[in-house]
Scaffold this active site. Structure first.
Site, short mmCIF file in Angstrom:
data_model
loop_
_atom_site.label_atom_id
_atom_site.label_comp_id
_atom_site.label_asym_id
_atom_site.label_seq_id
_atom_site.Cartn_x
_atom_site.Cartn_y
_atom_site.Cartn_z
N SER A 131 0.81 -1.22 0.00
CA SER A 131 0.00 0.00 0.00
C SER A 131 0.84 1.26 0.00
CB SER A 131 -0.93 0.01 1.22
OG SER A 131 -0.18 -0.02 2.43
N SER B 250 7.60 13.00 1.62
CA SER B 250 8.20 14.09 0.87
C SER B 250 7.18 14.88 0.05
CB SER B 250 9.30 13.56 -0.05
OG SER B 250 8.84 12.46 -0.81
N LEU C 262 6.32 -6.55 9.49
CA LEU C 262 7.76 -6.63 9.68
C LEU C 262 8.16 -6.97 11.12
CD1 LEU C 262 9.00 -3.59 7.55
CD2 LEU C 262 9.12 -6.02 6.97
N LYS D 294 17.87 3.72 8.80
CA LYS D 294 18.09 3.29 7.42
C LYS D 294 19.52 2.78 7.23
CE LYS D 294 15.45 3.38 4.67
NZ LYS D 294 14.35 2.44 4.31
N SER E 58 9.03 -0.01 4.89
CA SER E 58 9.91 0.51 5.93
C SER E 58 9.17 1.58 6.69
CB SER E 58 11.19 1.09 5.32
OG SER E 58 12.04 1.59 6.33
#
Length: 372
Positions: free
Chosen positions: A42, A231, A95, A191, A116
């Site tokens: 998604s 972003s 996750l 990250k 993530s």
């Protein structure tokens, strides 16, 4: 460049980003018709990866945390012009748990690990980000190895490449690593540590499964619905006139469609095995230049976009009471030059310009009524 977290120059070897590079057109491996797992279906980038994999003749399986999201994914794919039908299937997996991952990878030739965590604000405890990012990546890699997947492509970030170092005019490349002891944010640290854990695991325990990594900069491009990358909110805030001026920020820009294309190239090209690839349309650009692009290309629709530059002190003052502004304040005036030459040379990647990516972002936000 060397940081406390280790040397940034990569060395050749199994499961480690190499430095010896062949030159020539990309070979996509003739892998059409195989099954590809895309994690976090998604998500803004994951949806585009699914769409392009389907368009290239692959069958796609994707993971979602909530089975109700299947309808949203299919709706977004339709908005992208892709009728998925039975070529797309769903598995519920998270996750933070082992449940579902064996089923998710079963019979897959490739895995695109795109999922993530990306928080809207800085967490109180950095481990809220670091642990799920690192352990989630390792969970996917173990399942892929056990299922004898040919190759896993992990979506990392430029956050794992160019942060925590003194300013330099030299562009950052895939041979550089962020110094996690250099005063970086929890997201950047997560990250970096997750990607390092991935390379280390594959070198020790990867078996016959290959690893490639894509390190995108800020992801922009056309949105398909209200769910999109964090972003994108920068463009929305500019269009809505939420800021009295533009902070002195610089960052790389890439269109989501080009980032997805690079994932598919990294998935099948023999030249991509054991390598990282920075995904950026070009060098870092200023948020002020983005504002001017919107004004110049959109005319009246961009009338609220500010073109004045905010004084640094005003931003720092706001950051004292607004946690969301602290990341902005920490990066005022910092220009991290970068290059995506490796992806262009080895994989034949040809991204859109940053101006086109930002314009497409704004046009889609306006078209979907996601601006004021």
């Amino acid at each position: 460049m060397t940081g406390k977290s280790g040397t940034t120059g990569a060395t050749s070897g199994p499961g480690v980003p190499g430095t010896a590079e062949a030159v020539g057109p990309a070979d996509h491996g003739g892998a059409g018709g195989t099954t590809v797992l895309v994690t976090g279906g998604s998500g803004f980038l994951a949806t585009r990866c699914i769409a392009q994999a389907l368009e290239r003749g692959h069958r796609v399986r994707t993971t979602v945390r909530d089975p109700a999201r299947e309808a949203d994914v299919r709706k977004d794919l339709a908005a992208a012009g892709v009728a998925a039908g039975e070529a797309l299937s769903f598995v519920v997996a998270d996750l933070t748990s082992d449940d579902g991952w064996t089923e998710a990878v079963d019979g897959c030739a490739y895995v695109l690990h795109v999922a993530s965590p990306f928080p809207p604000s800085r967490p109180r405890d950095e481990n809220e980000l670091i642990v799920p990012a690192r352990e989630g990546t390792l969970r996917v890699l173990r399942a892929a190895r056990d299922a004898r997947v040919r190759r896993v492509v992990v979506t990392s970030s430029f956050a794992a490449v160019g942060y925590g170092h003194p300013e330099t005019d030299r562009p950052f490349t895939e041979d550089d690593w962020t110094d996690v002891d250099g005063g970086v944010s929890p997201y950047i640290k997560s990250k970096t540590l997750a990607e390092r854990a991935a390379w280390d695991f594959m070198a020790r325990e990867g078996g016959g499964t290959e690893l490639s990594v894509v390190n995108p900069v800020g992801i922009f491009g056309p949105v398909l619905g209200p769910d999109h990358a964090e972003s994108i909110n920068m463009v929305r805030m500019l269009l809505d006139g939420d800021l009295p001026g533009v902070p002195r920020l610089h960052f790389g820009v890439v269109d989501v469609r080009d980032a997805a294309d690079l994932h598919l190239r990294a998935m099948t090209s023999p030249r991509a095995a054991g390598r990282r690839f920075v995904a950026s349309a070009g060098d870092a650009v200023s948020l002020h230049d983005i504002a001017l692009t919107l004004r110049g290309r959109l005319g009246e629709a961009a009338r609220r976009v500010p073109v004045g530059v905010l004084p640094d002190e005003a931003v720092r003052k706001a950051a004292e009471t607004d946690p969301a502004m602290r990341e902005t304040a920490d990066n005022l005036g910092r220009v991290r030059h970068l290059t995506s030459e490796r992806a262009r040379r080895l994989l034949g990647w040809r991204p859109r310009s940053g101006e086109d990516a930002v314009t497409a972002t704004a046009e889609s936000l306006i078209r979907l009524g996601l601006t004021r």
